[in-house]
Design a protein around this motif. Structure first.
Motif, mmCIF file in Angstrom:
data_model
loop_
_atom_site.group_PDB
_atom_site.id
_atom_site.type_symbol
_atom_site.label_atom_id
_atom_site.label_comp_id
_atom_site.label_asym_id
_atom_site.label_seq_id
_atom_site.Cartn_x
_atom_site.Cartn_y
_atom_site.Cartn_z
ATOM 1 N N GLN A 101 11.946 35.344 79.705
ATOM 2 C CA GLN A 101 12.922 36.074 79.822
ATOM 3 C C GLN A 101 12.875 37.404 79.283
ATOM 4 O O GLN A 101 13.323 38.385 79.960
ATOM 5 N N MET A 102 12.360 37.505 78.017
ATOM 6 C CA MET A 102 12.064 38.715 77.229
ATOM 7 C C MET A 102 11.319 39.802 78.446
ATOM 8 O O MET A 102 11.610 40.816 78.574
ATOM 9 N N ALA A 103 10.299 39.359 78.665
ATOM 10 C CA ALA A 103 9.409 39.964 79.559
ATOM 11 C C ALA A 103 9.810 40.275 80.621
ATOM 12 O O ALA A 103 9.543 41.322 81.168
ATOM 13 N N HIS A 104 10.588 39.303 81.624
ATOM 14 C CA HIS A 104 10.850 39.613 82.855
ATOM 15 C C HIS A 104 12.204 40.964 82.738
ATOM 16 O O HIS A 104 12.406 41.561 83.423
ATOM 17 N N LEU A 105 12.869 40.733 81.728
ATOM 18 C CA LEU A 105 13.991 41.583 81.317
ATOM 19 C C LEU A 105 13.278 43.040 81.373
ATOM 20 O O LEU A 105 13.769 43.913 81.894
ATOM 21 N N ASP B 185 9.105 35.160 91.231
ATOM 22 C CA ASP B 185 8.623 33.711 91.985
ATOM 23 C C ASP B 185 9.488 32.474 91.770
ATOM 24 O O ASP B 185 9.089 31.301 92.011
ATOM 25 N N ASP B 186 10.509 32.623 90.809
ATOM 26 C CA ASP B 186 11.475 31.561 90.363
ATOM 27 C C ASP B 186 12.895 31.921 90.528
ATOM 28 O O ASP B 186 13.208 32.954 89.813
ATOM 29 N N LEU B 187 13.386 31.142 91.009
ATOM 30 C CA LEU B 187 15.095 31.488 91.406
ATOM 31 C C LEU B 187 15.706 31.300 89.679
ATOM 32 O O LEU B 187 16.477 32.328 89.482
ATOM 33 N N GLY B 188 15.505 30.401 89.119
ATOM 34 C CA GLY B 188 16.118 30.524 87.834
ATOM 35 C C GLY B 188 15.821 31.716 86.913
ATOM 36 O O GLY B 188 16.631 32.211 85.998
ATOM 37 N N LEU B 189 14.602 31.970 86.739
ATOM 38 C CA LEU B 189 14.082 33.068 85.933
ATOM 39 C C LEU B 189 14.690 34.370 86.528
ATOM 40 O O LEU B 189 15.066 35.193 85.650
ATOM 41 N N ALA B 190 14.804 34.581 87.808
ATOM 42 C CA ALA B 190 15.395 35.625 88.429
ATOM 43 C C ALA B 190 16.732 35.818 87.917
ATOM 44 O O ALA B 190 17.127 36.958 87.614
ATOM 45 N N VAL B 191 17.635 34.693 87.781
ATOM 46 C CA VAL B 191 18.875 35.060 87.418
ATOM 47 C C VAL B 191 19.263 35.191 85.887
ATOM 48 O O VAL B 191 19.790 36.270 85.713
ATOM 49 N N SER B 192 18.174 34.697 85.249
ATOM 50 C CA SER B 192 18.134 34.688 83.750
ATOM 51 C C SER B 192 17.942 36.084 83.300
ATOM 52 O O SER B 192 18.222 36.781 82.214
#
Length: 694
Positions: free
Chosen positions: A290-294, A437-444
């Motif tokens: 999550q940190m990296a995608h943020l 590529d992941d719905l949950g990670l996109a939202v988080s």
């Protein structure tokens, strides 16, 4: 100190003391990295065992190095560290990194070694990182001082970086770096703080806030040692438009034990940290991905986004799922304007949604021109801040050109969720479309990032108010004295009287009007209910007489040595709800305010809101709205509305009472604070002042 930190984080020359010719050893790996990645500064290996290391002349001791040295890296045993630092200081070295473990985290002799190290640094002014530290890297100058193999295994970075890693663990630093480099995040600094004997997390953060190369900081925190400096650094980050994404460990009992055994740090109060992060607009992350995608989102040029999201899908079901998840995460999905819906309806069948979410249905694949129309319309409307496109890979590929064009032409943030293997991912990222590529990670990732954007520039910490000097009673004090102190700050009091005997109690009860409550009055009994020192709903003289003896006897039995100053007689009052309002001195952040559901149910429900002090009435109202029990104050099921304005004034007053108190006052608590119907005010039903423990 800024200049010394520059030598530490942006050195012009580096001496490796305890150098090794083996790239697998901690004294050799940084030298191999420095030469591999082309560090342009001076490199000076120091070890009498070698003549040459990695193509560089190796010097027998630090005194033999012929050139000035900015930074010394010590790959030597713990017992040798402070004597070597003294030699480095005499040589003119301004900064050092200490790899060795075996200091405070080991206890005993290790604590003694750390005490000696801290005393030397205080005396010399040298900037010393660690001990028990993996080392650093400046990725913009290739100044590698970390024994971290991740720089050889993670995808190499080609250009300058804007993301800085700041962690209280070397392994966490390497783990986050590895994940983030797979997303092609461009790094500036790689910093892990070790035991923080001399430099703590907040000092590094302060440096990064002023660092022109840093735009985003990824932080891992176990324990902040200087909360006041942390607050200042975070406020400077926000002033500069920079983002801190933090992961806080030690939030459970087991987690806190692990933190103590790892760095000798004590985990702080989880709720206070969360409140501080929220007030400082720090995004709190829950894991490394999550940190990296943020951070990946934050590197895009769209920094004017907000929390209003439009969802565009090819499936009504997926639109519903995304709507639920985004709204549940605190974002808004506003209905689109009628004119925009009319444009969308021009190419979307009647069975497709146009309000938000927007379901373009499978027909969209047959009309690429309409895709461009939809995306351009969503890119230009003032009704939303970001657009999420959910599509399987092949359909995302068909939309990619139009999506990239809309992103390049407009400031609107576009996010694509690809459930397949779209060939256009790289091209979309190049156009600054975020791709998940992941719905949950996109939202988080998206939800906290957009909420951060929404909160930017909005005041969340009140300015310090003018405070009156009010004498504090000698501590510990009884409830009557505590009431008198908080009353001086404008807190309305319920009618109370201190009775010395049963006759006086009956007389006061008759004067006040039944029913009444009796409470033991003692400076030594902070929690009267637990001691049996409270009797409620007394309806006549006989009940008062019996209760007078009862509460005194119960208190004497519970705490035989307690001083008893009498029994308080208080008229029973009715209101809409009871709150607990407490102000305390947090060991990290200083004065903190807590508001929650009051009375005897406080500890059961744990329904509380927290803020760093000071607060104003607007912030106090926000705190009330955050309570799950707020409905009880807001006319739940036809019940009267509470006097929220009076409640907010009282909350502010209790916070100010602690701010105005001397340091030996640790806590001021009003529990319960009775909130009456709108227009009728509030009443303090009980008050407590606690001294700081020696």
């Amino acid at each position: 100190m800024r200049a010394a930190l520059d030598c530490l984080l942006n050195p012009g020359s580096i001496a490796m003391i305890g150098a090794s010719a083996n790239a697998g050893r901690i004294g050799g790996m940084p030298l191999e990295l420095l030469t591999r990645f082309g560090y342009a500064g001076g490199i000076y290996p120091v070890n009498p065992k070698y003549q040459e290391v990695f193509g560089k002349r190796c010097w027998p001791d630090i005194e033999s190095v012929p050139e000035p040295v900015d930074l010394a890296v010590l790959a030597i045993a713990a017992a040798d560290v402070t004597p070597m630092l003294r030699r480095c200081h005499a040589k003119g070295v301004r900064a050092a990194i200490v790899y060795a473990a075996g200091f405070a985290e080991a206890g005993g002799d290790g604590q003694r070694l750390q005490d000696e190290l801290e005393a030397f640094v205080a005396e010399s002014g040298m900037a010393v990182a660690g001990p028990n530290c993996m080392g650093f890297a400046n990725l913009n100058t290739q100044a590698h001082t970390a024994f971290a193999s991740v720089f050889k295994t993670a995808p190499a970075q080609s250009g300058p970086g804007v993301v800085s890693l700041l962690t209280q663990s070397g392994n966490v630093c390497a783990a986050v770096y590895a994940i983030a480099r797979k997303l092609d995040l461009p790094f500036s600094h790689f910093i892990n703080t070790g035991n923080e004997a001399c430099l703590d997390f907040s000092q590094y953060l302060e440096y990064l806030a002023a660092d022109p190369q840093t735009e985003i900081v990824l932080g891992y925190i176990e324990q902040l040692r200087d909360g006041e400096r942390f607050v200042r650094a975070c406020r400077e980050l926000e002033r500069q438009g920079k983002l801190l994404i933090a992961l806080k460990a030690g939030n459970t009992d087991k987690g806190a034990q692990a933190v103590r055994s790892h760095t000798s740090a004590l985990a702080g109060d989880r709720r206070v940290y969360a409140a501080a992060f929220r007030q400082l607009n720090v995004i709190e992350a829950s894991d490394f991905a999550q940190m990296a995608h943020l951070a990946s989102l934050a590197t895009l040029r769209h920094r004017s986004a907000g929390k209003r999201v439009a969802v565009l899908t090819m499936s009504g079901a997926l639109g519903a799922i995304l709507a639920d998840k985004f709204i549940g995460a605190g974002l808004d999905l506003p209905d689109l304007p009628e004119a925009l819906q009319a444009v969308l309806r021009g190419g979307i069948p009647d069975y497709g949604m146009v309000g938000n979410p927007v379901d373009v249905t499978g027909n969209v694949v047959n009309d690429p021109a309409f895709v461009r129309t939809v995306l351009q319309a969503l890119a230009t409307t003032d009704a939303i801040d970001a657009v999420v496109v959910y599509a399987p890979g092949y359909m995302l590929d068909r939309m990619a050109d139009a999506l990239a064009e809309a992103s390049r032409q407009h400031q609107r943030l576009f996010i694509a969720i690809d459930t397949g293997l779209a060939q256009s991912r790289a091209a979309l990222r190049e156009a600054e479309v975020a791709v998940f590529d992941d719905l949950g990670l996109a939202v988080s990732a998206l939800a906290p990032y957009l909420l951060w954007c929404e909160a930017r520039g909005k005041p969340r910490i009140a300015p310090m108010p003018p405070l009156e000097t009010v004498p504090v009673p000698p501590l510990p004090c009884n409830e009557a004295d505590a009431r008198a102190y908080v009353a001086a700050f404008g807190l309305p009091q319920a009618r109370v009287h201190c009775a010395r005997d049963a006759d006086e109690a009956v007389a006061e009860a008759q004067a006040a009007g039944y029913p009444v409550a009796l409470k033991i009055l003692s400076a030594d009994i902070a929690h009267k209910t637990e001691a049996g020192g409270v009797a409620l709903g007394l309806a006549d003289a006989a009940a008062v007489r019996a209760a007078f003896d009862q509460v005194r006897q119960a208190a004497a039995q519970a705490q035989p040595d307690a001083r008893i100053d009498g029994v308080m007689v208080q008229k029973m009052e009715r209101g809409v709800a009871e709150l607990i309002v407490g102000a305390t001195r947090d060991p990290v952040f200083g004065p903190v305010l807590t508001v929650g559901l009051g009375g005897v149910l406080t500890e059961i429900y744990q329904d509380t809101s927290h803020r760093l002090l000071p607060v104003d009435e607007n912030i106090a109202l926000q705190m009330l709205h955050e309570l799950k029990a707020f409905a009880l104050l807001d006319g739940y099921r036809g019940k009267p509305r509470a006097d929220l304005a009076a409640a907010c004034r009282s909350i502010v007053a209790i916070g100010n009472a602690l701010l105005a108190a001397p340091a030996h006052v640790a806590e001021i608590e009003v529990n319960p604070l009775l909130i009456k119907e709108a227009g009728q005010g509030v009443a303090v039903l009980d008050a407590l002042i606690l001294p700081a423990t020696p």
